[in-house]
Motif scaffolding. Structure first.
Motif, PDB file in Angstrom:
ATOM      1  N   LYS A 101       0.833  -1.212   0.000  1.00 31.73           N
ATOM      2  CA  LYS A 101       0.000   0.000   0.000  1.00 31.73           C
ATOM      3  C   LYS A 101       0.862   1.254   0.000  1.00 31.73           C
ATOM      4  O   LYS A 101       0.545   2.244  -0.671  1.00 31.73           O
ATOM      5  N   CYS A 102       1.969   1.208   0.729  1.00 33.74           N
ATOM      6  CA  CYS A 102       2.874   2.360   0.771  1.00 33.74           C
ATOM      7  C   CYS A 102       3.452   2.620  -0.620  1.00 33.74           C
ATOM      8  O   CYS A 102       3.512   3.766  -1.083  1.00 33.74           O
ATOM      9  N   LYS A 103       3.865   1.549  -1.295  1.00 33.29           N
ATOM     10  CA  LYS A 103       4.415   1.688  -2.649  1.00 33.29           C
ATOM     11  C   LYS A 103       3.370   2.265  -3.601  1.00 33.29           C
ATOM     12  O   LYS A 103       3.663   3.151  -4.414  1.00 33.29           O
ATOM     13  N   THR A 104       2.133   1.767  -3.479  1.00 34.52           N
ATOM     14  CA  THR A 104       1.046   2.258  -4.341  1.00 34.52           C
ATOM     15  C   THR A 104       0.798   3.745  -4.129  1.00 34.52           C
ATOM     16  O   THR A 104       0.690   4.515  -5.088  1.00 34.52           O
ATOM     17  N   LEU A 105       0.737   4.158  -2.854  1.00 37.40           N
ATOM     18  CA  LEU A 105       0.472   5.573  -2.563  1.00 37.40           C
ATOM     19  C   LEU A 105       1.636   6.463  -2.994  1.00 37.40           C
ATOM     20  O   LEU A 105       1.428   7.590  -3.444  1.00 37.40           O
ATOM     21  N   GLU A 106       2.855   5.961  -2.855  1.00 39.30           N
ATOM     22  CA  GLU A 106       4.021   6.733  -3.319  1.00 39.30           C
ATOM     23  C   GLU A 106       3.971   6.912  -4.838  1.00 39.30           C
ATOM     24  O   GLU A 106       4.314   7.972  -5.361  1.00 39.30           O
ATOM     25  N   GLU A 107       3.524   5.866  -5.531  1.00 43.25           N
ATOM     26  CA  GLU A 107       3.377   5.964  -6.993  1.00 43.25           C
ATOM     27  C   GLU A 107       2.269   6.946  -7.361  1.00 43.25           C
ATOM     28  O   GLU A 107       2.393   7.703  -8.329  1.00 43.25           O
ATOM     29  N   VAL A 108       1.193   6.934  -6.580  1.00 49.41           N
ATOM     30  CA  VAL A 108       0.090   7.880  -6.806  1.00 49.41           C
ATOM     31  C   VAL A 108       0.571   9.315  -6.586  1.00 49.41           C
ATOM     32  O   VAL A 108       0.267  10.217  -7.369  1.00 49.41           O
ATOM     33  N   TRP A 109       1.335   9.525  -5.518  1.00 51.98           N
ATOM     34  CA  TRP A 109       1.879  10.851  -5.216  1.00 51.98           C
ATOM     35  C   TRP A 109       2.802  11.323  -6.344  1.00 51.98           C
ATOM     36  O   TRP A 109       2.749  12.481  -6.766  1.00 51.98           O
ATOM     37  N   ALA A 110       3.642  10.390  -6.848  1.00 52.75           N
ATOM     38  CA  ALA A 110       4.543  10.722  -7.963  1.00 52.75           C
ATOM     39  C   ALA A 110       3.732  11.025  -9.228  1.00 52.75           C
ATOM     40  O   ALA A 110       4.063  11.944  -9.990  1.00 52.75           O
ATOM     41  N   CYS A 111       2.648  10.266  -9.421  1.00 50.91           N
ATOM     42  CA  CYS A 111       1.770  10.471 -10.582  1.00 50.91           C
ATOM     43  C   CYS A 111       1.121  11.856 -10.534  1.00 50.91           C
ATOM     44  O   CYS A 111       1.030  12.549 -11.547  1.00 50.91           O
ATOM     45  N   TRP A 112       0.689  12.271  -9.353  1.00 55.10           N
ATOM     46  CA  TRP A 112       0.086  13.599  -9.169  1.00 55.10           C
ATOM     47  C   TRP A 112       1.087  14.696  -9.519  1.00 55.10           C
ATOM     48  O   TRP A 112       0.763  15.652 -10.225  1.00 55.10           O
ATOM     49  N   HIS A 113       2.310  14.552  -9.039  1.00 52.42           N
ATOM     50  CA  HIS A 113       3.325  15.575  -9.324  1.00 52.42           C
ATOM     51  C   HIS A 113       3.732  15.574 -10.799  1.00 52.42           C
ATOM     52  O   HIS A 113       4.049  16.634 -11.360  1.00 52.42           O
ATOM     53  N   GLU A 114       3.720  14.412 -11.412  1.00 53.98           N
ATOM     54  CA  GLU A 114       4.012  14.337 -12.845  1.00 53.98           C
ATOM     55  C   GLU A 114       2.920  15.050 -13.631  1.00 53.98           C
ATOM     56  O   GLU A 114       3.203  15.775 -14.594  1.00 53.98           O
ATOM     57  N   LEU A 115       1.673  14.853 -13.217  1.00 51.51           N
ATOM     58  CA  LEU A 115       0.549  15.544 -13.861  1.00 51.51           C
ATOM     59  C   LEU A 115       0.712  17.056 -13.732  1.00 51.51           C
ATOM     60  O   LEU A 115       0.536  17.800 -14.705  1.00 51.51           O
ATOM     61  N   LEU A 116       1.057  17.522 -12.531  1.00 48.45           N
ATOM     62  CA  LEU A 116       1.266  18.961 -12.314  1.00 48.45           C
ATOM     63  C   LEU A 116       2.388  19.492 -13.199  1.00 48.45           C
ATOM     64  O   LEU A 116       2.308  20.601 -13.736  1.00 48.45           O
ATOM     65  N   SER A 117       3.447  18.691 -13.360  1.00 47.25           N
ATOM     66  CA  SER A 117       4.590  19.096 -14.167  1.00 47.25           C
ATOM     67  C   SER A 117       4.179  19.278 -15.634  1.00 47.25           C
ATOM     68  O   SER A 117       4.534  20.274 -16.275  1.00 47.25           O
ATOM     69  N   TYR A 118       3.410  18.324 -16.152  1.00 50.91           N
ATOM     70  CA  TYR A 118       2.947  18.418 -17.548  1.00 50.91           C
ATOM     71  C   TYR A 118       1.982  19.592 -17.727  1.00 50.91           C
ATOM     72  O   TYR A 118       2.037  20.309 -18.731  1.00 50.91           O
ATOM     73  N   LEU A 119       1.102  19.788 -16.751  1.00 52.22           N
ATOM     74  CA  LEU A 119       0.160  20.919 -16.826  1.00 52.22           C
ATOM     75  C   LEU A 119       0.909  22.247 -16.815  1.00 52.22           C
ATOM     76  O   LEU A 119       0.565  23.176 -17.556  1.00 52.22           O
ATOM     77  N   ASP A 120       1.947  22.327 -15.988  1.00 54.21           N
ATOM     78  CA  ASP A 120       2.740  23.551 -15.904  1.00 54.21           C
ATOM     79  C   ASP A 120       3.421  23.838 -17.242  1.00 54.21           C
ATOM     80  O   ASP A 120       3.419  24.975 -17.727  1.00 54.21           O
ATOM     81  N   ALA A 121       4.000  22.797 -17.855  1.00 53.84           N
ATOM     82  CA  ALA A 121       4.682  22.964 -19.142  1.00 53.84           C
ATOM     83  C   ALA A 121       3.700  23.410 -20.228  1.00 53.84           C
ATOM     84  O   ALA A 121       3.992  24.318 -21.024  1.00 53.84           O
TER      85      ALA A 121
END
Length: 255
Positions: A101-121
């Motif tokens: 579950k920790c790994k899954t949530l860390e991946e979700v958190w990374a996914c959220w930040h990746e989304l923000l990065s693409y939106l910013d670009a």
């Protein structure tokens, strides 16, 4: 009595495992804000670390039970051994589930930040288009200057679709899991609306600039023909003056 002491240790460990499962694994979690998601990631990391630290305790209990069994009468073996096996299995399952579950949530958190990065670009690119549209709104000059502005706008519009596809896929991954869905949908709606509006405005501006170039070219051609005609007339009049021809003799040219 040693048996009572061992069973107490086993019971306490079982209680801790049950409590950890209820606290971190059995509850229904909803992550509606980034803060909630970040807090959940940090809590699970702490829980995973705490469970890892309990390994020492489990080993001590295991050693104690095995030592007791080695010396105790066979009648006391079976029940304690069964309790120990259940404890070890429960503990290993808890650690595995917490890690997963920790790994899954860390991946979700990374996914959220990746989304923000693409939106910013992409938003930066949309801002560049908006500025370019303002620059070319009332452009003055000849065909060459307008053509340069059109080229710069077209270069800006040759933007890869990959970023937008990534935004769509990352958002879908998160919202399918019910994670930050309202916030993500709000951000995507705003982004897509701006994207569509600026795309349409850019296409209109391209057509407008193309028409301006055509008009400027026609104007340049007309001016060139007038200049050529004036040059011919000037040459003819200069010749008349040189030959002392009176204006009355050539009324059309004189006019």
């Amino acid at each position: 009595d040693k048996t009572v002491s061992l069973r107490k240790d086993l019971s306490e460990m079982h209680e801790w495992i049950t409590q950890a499962e209820e606290e971190y694994l059995e509850r229904d979690f909803e992550y509606k804000t980034p803060d909630e998601l970040q807090k959940a990631v940090e809590e699970l990391k702490r829980a995973k670390e705490e469970a890892t630290q309990k390994e020492v305790k489990v080993k001590l209990i295991t050693d104690s039970v095995n030592n007791f069994i080695a010396k105790a009468p066979p009648a006391a073996h079976e029940a304690l051994k069964k309790e120990l096996d259940v404890l070890i299995t429960s503990y290993q399952r808890l650690c595995s589930r917490l890690n997963g579950k920790c790994k899954t949530l860390e991946e979700v958190w990374a996914c959220w930040h990746e989304l923000l990065s693409y939106l910013d670009a992409e938003n930066k690119w949309l801002n560049e288009i908006e500025l370019k549209l303002k620059e070319t709104e009332n452009i003055q000059g000849g065909a060459e200057e307008i053509s340069e502005s059109l080229d710069s706008l077209e270069r800006l519009m040759r933007h890869p679709e990959e970023n937008r596809n990534q935004i769509r896929e990352l958002a879908q991954t998160l919202t399918d899991g019910g994670i930050l869905d309202e916030l993500i949908n709000e951000k995507l709606e705003k982004f897509n609306t701006q994207w569509e509006e600026l795309q349409q405005a850019a296409v209109r501006r391209q057509k407008s600039l193309e028409q301006s170039i055509q008009s400027a070219q026609e104007t340049d051609k007309t001016l060139r023909l007038i200049q050529e005609s004036l040059a011919v007339i000037d040459k003819q009049l200069t010749a008349y003056i040189a030959d002392r021809v009176d204006a009355a003799q050539v009324p059309q040219e004189a006019q």
